[in-house]
Enzyme design. Structure first.
Site, PDB file in Angstrom:
ATOM      1  N   SER A 187      60.629  15.474 -31.720  1.00 19.25           N
ATOM      2  CA  SER A 187      59.913  16.218 -30.923  1.00 19.25           C
ATOM      3  C   SER A 187      59.735  15.592 -29.543  1.00 19.25           C
ATOM      4  CB  SER A 187      58.834  16.855 -31.597  1.00 19.25           C
ATOM      5  OG  SER A 187      57.965  15.580 -32.161  1.00 19.25           O
ATOM      6  N   GLU A 243      58.636  42.627 -10.980  1.00 17.47           N
ATOM      7  CA  GLU A 243      59.434  42.949 -12.162  1.00 17.47           C
ATOM      8  C   GLU A 243      59.462  41.921 -13.228  1.00 17.47           C
ATOM      9  OE1 GLU A 243      63.211  45.346 -10.579  1.00 17.47           O
ATOM     10  OE2 GLU A 243      62.500  43.944  -8.867  1.00 17.47           O
ATOM     11  N   SER A 273      68.257  42.252  -0.502  1.00 13.51           N
ATOM     12  CA  SER A 273      69.315  42.336  -1.365  1.00 13.51           C
ATOM     13  C   SER A 273      70.568  41.825  -0.512  1.00 13.51           C
ATOM     14  CB  SER A 273      69.620  43.894  -1.497  1.00 13.51           C
ATOM     15  OG  SER A 273      71.068  44.255  -1.491  1.00 13.51           O
ATOM     16  N   ASN A 306      48.900  13.444 -38.526  1.00 18.00           N
ATOM     17  CA  ASN A 306      48.385  14.557 -38.940  1.00 18.00           C
ATOM     18  C   ASN A 306      47.264  15.117 -37.995  1.00 18.00           C
ATOM     19  OD1 ASN A 306      50.844  14.854 -40.372  1.00 18.00           O
ATOM     20  ND2 ASN A 306      49.489  14.683 -42.349  1.00 18.00           N
ATOM     21  N   LYS A 352      55.030  24.077 -30.834  1.00 21.97           N
ATOM     22  CA  LYS A 352      54.836  23.453 -29.505  1.00 21.97           C
ATOM     23  C   LYS A 352      55.535  24.372 -28.497  1.00 21.97           C
ATOM     24  CE  LYS A 352      53.276  19.403 -31.296  1.00 21.97           C
ATOM     25  NZ  LYS A 352      53.937  19.648 -32.874  1.00 21.97           N
ATOM     26  N   LYS A 408      67.068  46.636   1.890  1.00 21.26           N
ATOM     27  CA  LYS A 408      66.159  46.866   0.820  1.00 21.26           C
ATOM     28  C   LYS A 408      65.134  45.589   0.931  1.00 21.26           C
ATOM     29  CE  LYS A 408      66.991  47.855  -2.901  1.00 21.26           C
ATOM     30  NZ  LYS A 408      67.496  48.494  -4.242  1.00 21.26           N
ATOM     31  N   GLN A 413      55.836  21.291 -36.616  1.00 22.57           N
ATOM     32  CA  GLN A 413      56.412  20.734 -35.336  1.00 22.57           C
ATOM     33  C   GLN A 413      57.056  21.763 -34.366  1.00 22.57           C
ATOM     34  OE1 GLN A 413      58.014  16.805 -35.173  1.00 22.57           O
ATOM     35  NE2 GLN A 413      59.917  17.731 -34.718  1.00 22.57           N
ATOM     36  N   HIS A 464      50.047  61.070 -17.654  1.00 23.74           N
ATOM     37  CA  HIS A 464      51.525  61.438 -17.907  1.00 23.74           C
ATOM     38  C   HIS A 464      52.366  61.097 -16.715  1.00 23.74           C
ATOM     39  CE1 HIS A 464      49.938  63.605 -21.444  1.00 23.74           C
ATOM     40  NE2 HIS A 464      48.922  63.874 -20.524  1.00 23.74           N
ATOM     41  N   ASN A 521      62.734  44.135  -2.229  1.00 23.64           N
ATOM     42  CA  ASN A 521      62.506  44.397  -3.662  1.00 23.64           C
ATOM     43  C   ASN A 521      61.546  43.542  -4.167  1.00 23.64           C
ATOM     44  OD1 ASN A 521      65.011  45.891  -3.783  1.00 23.64           O
ATOM     45  ND2 ASN A 521      66.169  44.088  -4.152  1.00 23.64           N
TER      46      ASN A 521
HETATM   47  N1  ARG Z   1      55.865  15.123 -34.473  1.00 21.15           N
HETATM   48  C1  ARG Z   1      54.942  15.635 -35.453  1.00 21.15           C
HETATM   49  C2  ARG Z   1      54.666  17.241 -35.000  1.00 21.15           C
HETATM   50  O1  ARG Z   1      54.681  17.658 -34.021  1.00 21.15           O
HETATM   51  C3  ARG Z   1      53.656  14.817 -35.678  1.00 21.15           C
HETATM   52  C4  ARG Z   1      53.064  14.873 -37.044  1.00 21.15           C
HETATM   53  C5  ARG Z   1      53.959  14.360 -37.925  1.00 21.15           C
HETATM   54  N2  ARG Z   1      53.384  14.157 -39.039  1.00 21.15           N
HETATM   55  C6  ARG Z   1      54.023  13.957 -40.323  1.00 21.15           C
HETATM   56  N3  ARG Z   1      53.360  13.905 -41.623  1.00 21.15           N
HETATM   57  N4  ARG Z   1      55.215  13.924 -40.364  1.00 21.15           N
HETATM   58  O2  ARG Z   1      54.139  17.978 -35.807  1.00 21.15           O
END
Ligand code: ARG
Length: 463
Positions: free
Chosen positions: A28, A295, A282, A115, A330, A288, A327, A161, A290
């Site tokens: 990640s 948008e 444009s 975690n 994000k 134009k 994971q 409307h 725009n």
């Molecule tokens: N890169 C992991 C995430 O974004 C971090 C947590 C990993 N924990 C694990 N037990 N593998 O969730």
């Protein structure tokens, strides 16, 4: 296996390094490096707490603190070598810390886990977005208040409307958006209050046997308190979903305003002129100008709602507590947050720069028999007709005006009396749009006097 690999972290039970594809799906770091500052803040708070609780020595804590500051400055300067083999931001930071300070780095991970670490980092990141949205919304609301104040008594058509309904004021229309974005602001603030509990110290899932002080790390990171259940603390992503929910609502409001700007800036409406700074041209049609920013803002809601749906799907059905699925939380939140902040900033710029065309607004306000309701109300008030009958009489007058190709005030008194004999020439005082809006003084109504009250109420509220 590269020698800088995650097997450094759990190599004890592993004979072989990961397959390249395993590494690719597992990593990640490509995106979670955006949480570097939060990760380092969390680690600093954790190390200081471990020392205060006697779990590590003060000198180790000091070495960790200095090392983490070095890591942060390397990352800020852009000369940190992020490694995919080290999977994520947590292990990249820790591995670099070990290179810098040696053995004490290995004591940092006492009484915590990735975690609770990732939950903490992500919460801090999302919290910063709630604060940024707060600022962005305040700027937009201020720009709308300025527009409302400048044109508190400018008349324009109010629509239902997208058909002309009744005259309203420009200020009133701007203030409708102030109410919407004001609710968005309060949603961001509510979410912040609810989410502001620290996961740190929940460790892997069950808490820890080390004598840690979760109040201390919570306070150091600006949380109101530690999260009360360690399982929930590592499994919870409500805070991100709630941000996305508030962001979706806000993006939907932005999209509605954007749509109005697109319509209003067209040659058919000419209600507003957008500034050159927030328009594009444009490449083929020289005339134009725009409303591209409007948008794009109108479209952003799609990806933001998409993120909310996407993350909800990631979370549904996950057994407690952490699963690697999480994971996948994000990237879509990052993208939604970026989109929202950009849309807020662009809308603020457009609103601040735009010029309302007072004459076009006024001319349009008079079209479409927009004072027909005023006429019906007058028949009720002055002639004592039941509203339903007044509605019917007015309908006949509208039809007559339409047949003669005139507005309601273009009919003669004699023509009107042909429809209802009780009508007097006093009726003409209610057929003008300025009188129409001035008469709507009920609380929350469009009368300039009411609009100005709302503007000062909001100014007072925002300080
Ligand atoms: N890169 C992991 C995430 O974004 C971090 C947590 C990993 N924990 C694990 N037990 N593998 O969730």
């Amino acid at each position: 296996m590269s020698d800088k690999s995650s097997n450094q972290m759990w190599g004890g039970r592993f004979a072989e390094g990961p397959d390249a594809i395993m590494e690719a799906i597992n990593a990640s770091i490509g995106f979670d490096q955006r949480m570097a500052a939060q990760d380092i803040a969390g680690s600093r708070a954790h190390a200081a707490m471990l020392a205060a609780c006697g779990v590590i020595t003060d000198s180790d804590a000091e070495a960790i603190r200095e090392g983490l500051l070095t890591v942060l400055s390397e990352i800020d300067a852009g000369d940190f070598g992020f490694s995919t083999a080290l999977e994520d931001i947590h292990m990249n930071v820790e591995a670099r810390l070990a290179e810098l300070i040696g053995e004490p780095a290995g004591r940092l991970h006492t009484g915590r886990s990735r975690n609770d670490q990732v939950a903490t980092d992500f919460k801090l990141w999302v919290r910063a977005q709630l604060d940024a949205a707060d600022q962005g919304l305040l700027a937009l609301v201020r720009a709308l208040l300025d527009q409302a104040e400048a044109g508190a008594d400018w008349v324009m058509p109010g629509f239902t409307h997208l058909q002309v309904a009744q005259p309203v004021t420009w200020g009133h229309h701007m203030m409708a958006y102030v109410e919407m974005f004001g609710r968005d602001l309060s949603r961001m603030r509510d979410a912040r209050v609810r989410m502001n509990e620290s996961p740190l110290g929940a460790a892997a899932l069950a808490g820890t046997s080390f004598p840690i002080d979760r109040e201390m790390t919570a306070a150091a990171l600006g949380f109101d308190r530690p999260a009360a259940n360690s399982l929930d603390a590592v499994a919870d992503r409500d805070f991100a979903l709630e941000f996305l929910g508030a962001a979706t609502m806000c993006a939907m409001h932005l999209s509605r305003l954007a749509e109005e700007l697109v319509i209003w800036s067209s040659a058919q409406f000419r209600f507003v002129v957008l500034s050159d700074r927030f328009s594009t041209g444009s490449s083929i049609m020289p005339q134009k100008k725009n409303p591209d920013a409007a948008e794009l803002i109108r479209a952003k809601v799609g990806r933001i709602l998409g993120a909310q749906v996407g993350l909800t799907m990631v979370m549904k059905g996950l057994p407690l507590t952490y699963s690697k699925d999480m994971q996948e939380d994000k990237e879509q939140v990052f993208d939604a947050a970026d989109s929202l902040m950009l849309a807020l900033a662009a809308m603020t710029g457009m609103v601040a720069d735009m010029t309302a065309n007072r004459d076009s607004l006024a001319a349009a306000a008079a079209q479409g028999f927009s004072t027909a309701t005023d006429l019906a109300d007058w028949l009720v008030r002055r002639l004592g007709l039941p509203f339903r009958e007044a509605h019917h009489v007015t309908g006949a007058l509208v039809k007559l005006a339409e047949d003669h190709g005139v507005d309601l005030d273009g009919l003669t008194l004699a023509q009107m009396q042909g429809v209802h004999e009780g009508i007097t020439d006093e009726v003409f005082t209610v057929l003008g749009v300025q009188n129409s809006v001035a008469s709507r003084t009920s609380y929350g109504g469009t009368a300039p006097v009411r609009v100005r009250e709302q503007i000062s109420r909001w100014r007072g509220k925002l300080g």
